[in-house]
Structure formats: C-alpha cells, structure tokens
Write a protein that holds these residues in place. Structure first.
Motif, PDB file in Angstrom:
ATOM      1  N   ALA A 300       0.821  -1.220   0.000  1.00 14.26           N
ATOM      2  CA  ALA A 300       0.000   0.000   0.000  1.00 14.26           C
ATOM      3  C   ALA A 300       0.853   1.267   0.000  1.00 14.26           C
ATOM      4  O   ALA A 300       0.379   2.334  -0.409  1.00 14.26           O
ATOM      5  CB  ALA A 300      -0.939  -0.005   1.201  1.00 14.26           C
ATOM      6  N   SER A 301       2.107   1.150   0.447  1.00 15.94           N
ATOM      7  CA  SER A 301       2.965   2.342   0.474  1.00 15.94           C
ATOM      8  C   SER A 301       3.400   2.760  -0.925  1.00 15.94           C
ATOM      9  O   SER A 301       3.816   3.904  -1.140  1.00 15.94           O
ATOM     10  CB  SER A 301       4.202   2.089   1.339  1.00 15.94           C
ATOM     11  N   VAL A 302       3.322   1.823  -1.869  1.00 16.88           N
ATOM     12  CA  VAL A 302       3.642   2.160  -3.266  1.00 16.88           C
ATOM     13  C   VAL A 302       2.356   2.666  -3.903  1.00 16.88           C
ATOM     14  O   VAL A 302       1.644   1.968  -4.624  1.00 16.88           O
ATOM     15  CB  VAL A 302       4.214   0.946  -4.014  1.00 16.88           C
ATOM     16  N   ASP A 303       2.045   3.926  -3.591  1.00 12.19           N
ATOM     17  CA  ASP A 303       0.810   4.538  -4.067  1.00 12.19           C
ATOM     18  C   ASP A 303       1.094   5.425  -5.274  1.00 12.19           C
ATOM     19  O   ASP A 303       2.235   5.482  -5.765  1.00 12.19           O
ATOM     20  CB  ASP A 303       0.123   5.333  -2.951  1.00 12.19           C
ATOM     21  N   HIS A 304       0.059   6.116  -5.742  1.00 14.06           N
ATOM     22  CA  HIS A 304       0.220   6.912  -6.960  1.00 14.06           C
ATOM     23  C   HIS A 304       1.254   8.019  -6.777  1.00 14.06           C
ATOM     24  O   HIS A 304       2.056   8.293  -7.680  1.00 14.06           O
ATOM     25  CB  HIS A 304      -1.134   7.497  -7.374  1.00 14.06           C
ATOM     26  N   ALA A 305       1.258   8.666  -5.614  1.00  8.60           N
ATOM     27  CA  ALA A 305       2.211   9.756  -5.381  1.00  8.60           C
ATOM     28  C   ALA A 305       3.645   9.242  -5.407  1.00  8.60           C
ATOM     29  O   ALA A 305       4.533   9.867  -6.022  1.00  8.60           O
ATOM     30  CB  ALA A 305       1.906  10.435  -4.041  1.00  8.60           C
ATOM     31  N   SER A 306       3.905   8.117  -4.748  1.00  5.16           N
ATOM     32  CA  SER A 306       5.277   7.593  -4.716  1.00  5.16           C
ATOM     33  C   SER A 306       5.707   7.090  -6.091  1.00  5.16           C
ATOM     34  O   SER A 306       6.880   7.192  -6.466  1.00  5.16           O
ATOM     35  CB  SER A 306       5.385   6.470  -3.682  1.00  5.16           C
ATOM     36  N   ILE A 307       4.764   6.570  -6.860  1.00  5.74           N
ATOM     37  CA  ILE A 307       5.080   6.118  -8.219  1.00  5.74           C
ATOM     38  C   ILE A 307       5.463   7.304  -9.097  1.00  5.74           C
ATOM     39  O   ILE A 307       6.430   7.237  -9.871  1.00  5.74           O
ATOM     40  CB  ILE A 307       3.891   5.349  -8.817  1.00  5.74           C
ATOM     41  N   ARG A 308       4.716   8.411  -8.991  1.00  2.00           N
ATOM     42  CA  ARG A 308       5.056   9.593  -9.792  1.00  2.00           C
ATOM     43  C   ARG A 308       6.434  10.121  -9.429  1.00  2.00           C
ATOM     44  O   ARG A 308       7.225  10.501 -10.313  1.00  2.00           O
ATOM     45  CB  ARG A 308       3.993  10.689  -9.601  1.00  2.00           C
ATOM     46  N   LEU A 309       6.746  10.164  -8.143  1.00  2.35           N
ATOM     47  CA  LEU A 309       8.067  10.640  -7.717  1.00  2.35           C
ATOM     48  C   LEU A 309       9.169   9.713  -8.233  1.00  2.35           C
ATOM     49  O   LEU A 309      10.214  10.175  -8.693  1.00  2.35           O
ATOM     50  CB  LEU A 309       8.126  10.729  -6.189  1.00  2.35           C
ATOM     51  N   ALA A 310       8.906   8.405  -8.164  1.00  2.00           N
ATOM     52  CA  ALA A 310       9.907   7.455  -8.656  1.00  2.00           C
ATOM     53  C   ALA A 310      10.100   7.590 -10.160  1.00  2.00           C
ATOM     54  O   ALA A 310      11.236   7.532 -10.667  1.00  2.00           O
ATOM     55  CB  ALA A 310       9.482   6.025  -8.297  1.00  2.00           C
ATOM     56  N   ALA A 311       9.011   7.765 -10.894  1.00  2.00           N
ATOM     57  CA  ALA A 311       9.119   7.941 -12.347  1.00  2.00           C
ATOM     58  C   ALA A 311       9.899   9.202 -12.681  1.00  2.00           C
ATOM     59  O   ALA A 311      10.724   9.216 -13.609  1.00  2.00           O
ATOM     60  CB  ALA A 311       7.731   7.988 -12.972  1.00  2.00           C
ATOM     61  N   ALA A 312       9.653  10.274 -11.932  1.00  2.00           N
ATOM     62  CA  ALA A 312      10.378  11.531 -12.172  1.00  2.00           C
ATOM     63  C   ALA A 312      11.869  11.359 -11.934  1.00  2.00           C
ATOM     64  O   ALA A 312      12.698  12.017 -12.580  1.00  2.00           O
ATOM     65  CB  ALA A 312       9.818  12.630 -11.265  1.00  2.00           C
ATOM     66  N   ALA A 313      12.215  10.458 -11.004  1.00  2.00           N
ATOM     67  CA  ALA A 313      13.628  10.197 -10.706  1.00  2.00           C
ATOM     68  C   ALA A 313      14.242   9.170 -11.645  1.00  2.00           C
ATOM     69  O   ALA A 313      15.432   8.849 -11.522  1.00  2.00           O
ATOM     70  CB  ALA A 313      13.773   9.734  -9.260  1.00  2.00           C
ATOM     71  N   GLY A 314      13.443   8.607 -12.557  1.00  2.00           N
ATOM     72  CA  GLY A 314      13.971   7.668 -13.544  1.00  2.00           C
ATOM     73  C   GLY A 314      13.879   6.213 -13.170  1.00  2.00           C
ATOM     74  O   GLY A 314      14.519   5.369 -13.825  1.00  2.00           O
ATOM     75  N   ASP A 315      13.124   5.872 -12.136  1.00  2.00           N
ATOM     76  CA  ASP A 315      12.960   4.459 -11.791  1.00  2.00           C
ATOM     77  C   ASP A 315      12.409   3.708 -12.993  1.00  2.00           C
ATOM     78  O   ASP A 315      11.410   4.119 -13.597  1.00  2.00           O
ATOM     79  CB  ASP A 315      11.987   4.329 -10.609  1.00  2.00           C
ATOM     80  N   PRO A 316      13.026   2.576 -13.384  1.00  2.00           N
ATOM     81  CA  PRO A 316      12.636   1.926 -14.648  1.00  2.00           C
ATOM     82  C   PRO A 316      11.212   1.399 -14.672  1.00  2.00           C
ATOM     83  O   PRO A 316      10.527   1.505 -15.701  1.00  2.00           O
ATOM     84  CB  PRO A 316      13.655   0.793 -14.799  1.00  2.00           C
ATOM     85  N   VAL A 317      10.728   0.843 -13.576  1.00  2.00           N
ATOM     86  CA  VAL A 317       9.369   0.298 -13.568  1.00  2.00           C
ATOM     87  C   VAL A 317       8.346   1.428 -13.568  1.00  2.00           C
ATOM     88  O   VAL A 317       7.419   1.449 -14.395  1.00  2.00           O
ATOM     89  CB  VAL A 317       9.157  -0.633 -12.360  1.00  2.00           C
ATOM     90  N   ALA A 318       8.505   2.371 -12.657  1.00  2.00           N
ATOM     91  CA  ALA A 318       7.556   3.481 -12.574  1.00  2.00           C
ATOM     92  C   ALA A 318       7.551   4.297 -13.861  1.00  2.00           C
ATOM     93  O   ALA A 318       6.484   4.668 -14.376  1.00  2.00           O
ATOM     94  CB  ALA A 318       7.896   4.375 -11.388  1.00  2.00           C
TER      95      ALA A 318
END
Length: 414
Positions: A300-318
C-alpha cells in the motif's frame, strides 16, 4: 439553441465584454490597440473604457511610447483589487478552496478531505465551512466577492444545477448541488465539471490565455477534458462535451464503468497505474526498481504519489508505466488534433504532478508525427502552469469568465 436576433442593449454589453477581454488578455494595452484588434471605432472604445474606469474595473497604468515614435499612449490594465471570486474543487477524495483576485491570482488556497459519506448534505456542510474559512483568511469583503465557482465531477445537468450519478459518487443521483451550496454559503454559485472549469482557468490566467482554440486534459481521480473553440467555451448539446477520458484506445481492453472497453480513464487513472506497477513489481526480478523494498514491506505504500516521484527520478518500472499511460493519452490527443484542429493541448491536474514533462514529451512526439495536418503546422502541447491548483483556480475563473468575458450564447439568446 435556435438562432435568434438581438437588441442594441445586448450588443452594448457584448462590446463592453469584448473590450474588457482584450484588456485582460493583453495585461497592458492602449485604446488604439483595442480598436485595431476588435474592429470597434475609437469613439466606441473610448466610451466603454471610460465606463470601466468609472466602475473601477480597469485602471490606467502610465504611458508607453509607440514604435513609430508618436504620442505616448495610456496603458490600460485590469484592476486586480476591484473584485474577487471563490473557487471550490469537489473531488471525491479532497475539497480544495481558493479566493482569487480579478486577474486570477490565488490569494489563499486550502484543502481538506472530502467527508467519507454518501450523504450530499454532509459534503455541502463541509464545503460551506471551508469557503467561510478561506474568505476569513483572505480578508476579502463580502461585497467584493462576485460569486462562487464550483468545479465538480460530471455529468452535470446545467439547466437544473444538478450532478447526475457521477461514477465515483455512489447514490448521488440528480443532487441539486448548485442550489444547496448557494443556500449554505449565501453566494451565487456557478457550476461546471472540473475539467471544463480547469480549461476556463487556463483561458483566464494560464497557458490558454489568448489562444483561440485549445483542448485541456485534466488528470485527477479520473480523466476529464475541456474545449475552448474560437475563444468560447464549447460544451456541446447536453453541455457535457470534452469527456476525453472515455475515448476507447484499446477496443479489447478492460471494461469501463461507462459501458465501453479500453477507455483512456480506465487505463491511466491513478488506480490503474498503481495496479500495473504492483503487477510488474510482483513479476520482475528483485532489485530492478527502487520501489521493490517498499513494496515488499507494504504494498500500500507504493501509491500513486510515490510512483510519480519514482518515475520523475527515472525508476525503470515506474517510468515505463507512466510512459505507457502517456502513450494512451497521446493517442487521444492525436484524435483531437485530427477531429477539431486545435492550436494547443494543455495537460494539467494533480494526477500528473512531478511527471508533467514525461507526459508532455510523449504527447509532443505523437503530435509531431501522427496528425494528418502535421505538414501544415504542429499542434503545441504544454503542461499547465496552474499545476495542482488548476481545477480550483478554474472554479473561480468560471465566475470571472461568466461575468466579464464575451459570451456569444448570451448575445444570440432570446
């Protein structure tokens, strides 16, 4: 609406709105320039400007020298302090309220959770309390408040001021929200769906200012849209145009609550993005994503907000999931470019916070290569400068727009 003639008082009011619109759009313009842009005579423009100055809506702001070296011309601007409007964004999860001045600048913005209730009266009570708190904090005299603009989930019955069974609000069937909120606040209420409101906000003080034809994508709990065509808000026959989220982009995709399959909203709303990231984290080798450890501890901690932040940082899955969502958005944007031939597409709302550039890049690439008219001109795309406040500023802009902008519908109606 049938075509109808009009009368001279209506023409006079419309011309005044046309002049005021030019002053608002230009943020610094002379009487001569207004006449040149509108086709009105200098005498007509001078008379209208004199009335606007007397009413305090417009102010003179010094003189600017013309390029030909002639006599300096007096510059006109909106008087930001002449009035204000309240904007309220009703999201099923969160209420946001703002007071803006006459040029659309937010003076105060406040948020609070939407009451977890299926009872509209409880939600309206919370809305009215939030409006009162924001007005108190902004210290705006009530006599200067032009009205309250409510940006709400659709569909909306504009004639009766009701919201009609919005998909994410169970048991809200033809709720007379406009009347209920007006009674609770004592303010005149203008009601529209949140995406159209956000588009009006863009026209008033955002990326669409001065743009004749543009489409707006609103990313919130769902995906909505708004259209400005020939400087006018386009609402369609039932006044609910712009449901871009219910364009089918995968004919054999998942079933949507609207009855279609593979709708844009069904594929790219926050729940869909979270579900897809969770699926990939469960299936992929450990260590490929920075989100893996958090997902292992508590999915549950991997929510939409954390996914967007991870994608902005270049996380490959997000990033891969966000880019795939952006490709679906791009397909609808290309269809809009082909169908309506807009000048600009604006992407906004809290649902793309931190990943605006990823969406813009993908949509821009599609608009450069796929519309039929790309050899004549390429449709521009930009992220909304209003950001997460797009809908609430848009709510307030509904009031400013209906009060001051030229409305062809009002000119032609009986």
């Amino acid at each position: 609406m049938r075509q109808a003639g009009t009368n001279l008082p209506k023409v006079g009011r419309y011309n005044q709105a046309v002049v005021l619109d030019q002053i608002q759009l230009a943020d610094g313009i002379s009487r001569v320039e207004i006449a040149e842009l509108t086709g009105l005579t200098p005498q007509t423009v001078s008379g209208i400007v004199r009335r606007l100055l007397d009413e305090g809506i417009v102010r003179e702001d010094g003189a600017s020298r013309v390029s030909s070296g002639g006599k300096p011309r007096t510059t006109l601007r909106l008087n930001a302090e002449a009035g204000s409007a309240v904007g309220l964004h009703f999201d099923p999860i969160e209420l946001t309220c703002s007071v803006v001045d006459l040029v659309g600048r937010p003076l105060v913005v406040r948020k609070r959770p939407t009451p977890p209730s299926n009872d509209p009266s409880r939600v309206v009570t919370a809305m009215a309390e939030l409006v009162a708190d924001v007005l108190d904090e902004a210290a705006v005299p009530r006599e200067k408040v032009l009205g309250l603009g409510l940006a709400a989930p659709g569909p909306i019955d504009q004639e009766h001021g009701t919201i009609v069974t919005p998909p994410q609000l169970a048991h809200w069937t033809r709720v007379p929200l406009k009347r209920m909120l007006s009674d609770a606040t004592g303010l005149p209420v203008t009601l529209d769906n949140d995406a159209t409101a956000a588009a009006v906000g863009e026209r008033w003080s955002g990326a669409g200012k001065g743009v004749a034809n543009f489409a707006y994508f609103f990313f919130g709990t769902g995906i909505g849209g708004g259209l400005i065509l020939n400087h006018q808000v386009y609402r369609g026959g039932s006044l609910n145009a712009g449901e871009f989220g219910h364009s089918s982009v995968l004919p054999d995709g998942p079933e949507c609550y609207c009855g279609n399959r593979g709708c844009l909203e069904r594929l790219v709303n926050p729940s869909a993005i979270v579900a897809e990231v969770h699926r990939r984290l469960s299936a992929r080798p450990r260590g490929e994503s920075e989100l893996t450890q958090a997902f292992d501890r508590d999915p549950a901690s991997v929510d939409h907000a954390s996914i967007r932040l991870a994608a902005a940082a270049g996380d490959p899955v997000a990033a891969a999931v966000v880019d795939e969502a952006a490709e679906h958005v791009a397909s609808v944007a290309v269809s809009i470019a082909n169908f309506i031939d807009v000048d600009l597409i604006v992407l906004g709302g809290h649902g793309i916070q931190h990943v605006e550039s990823r969406y813009v890049d993908v949509v821009a690439s599609a608009l450069e290569t796929r519309p039929l008219s790309r050899g004549i001109r390429v449709v521009e795309v930009t992220a909304s400068p209003l950001g997460t406040d797009a809908a609430v500023v848009g709510g307030a802009a509904l009031v400013l727009h209906s009060t001051y902008s030229p409305q062809l519908s009002a000119l032609l109606a009986d």
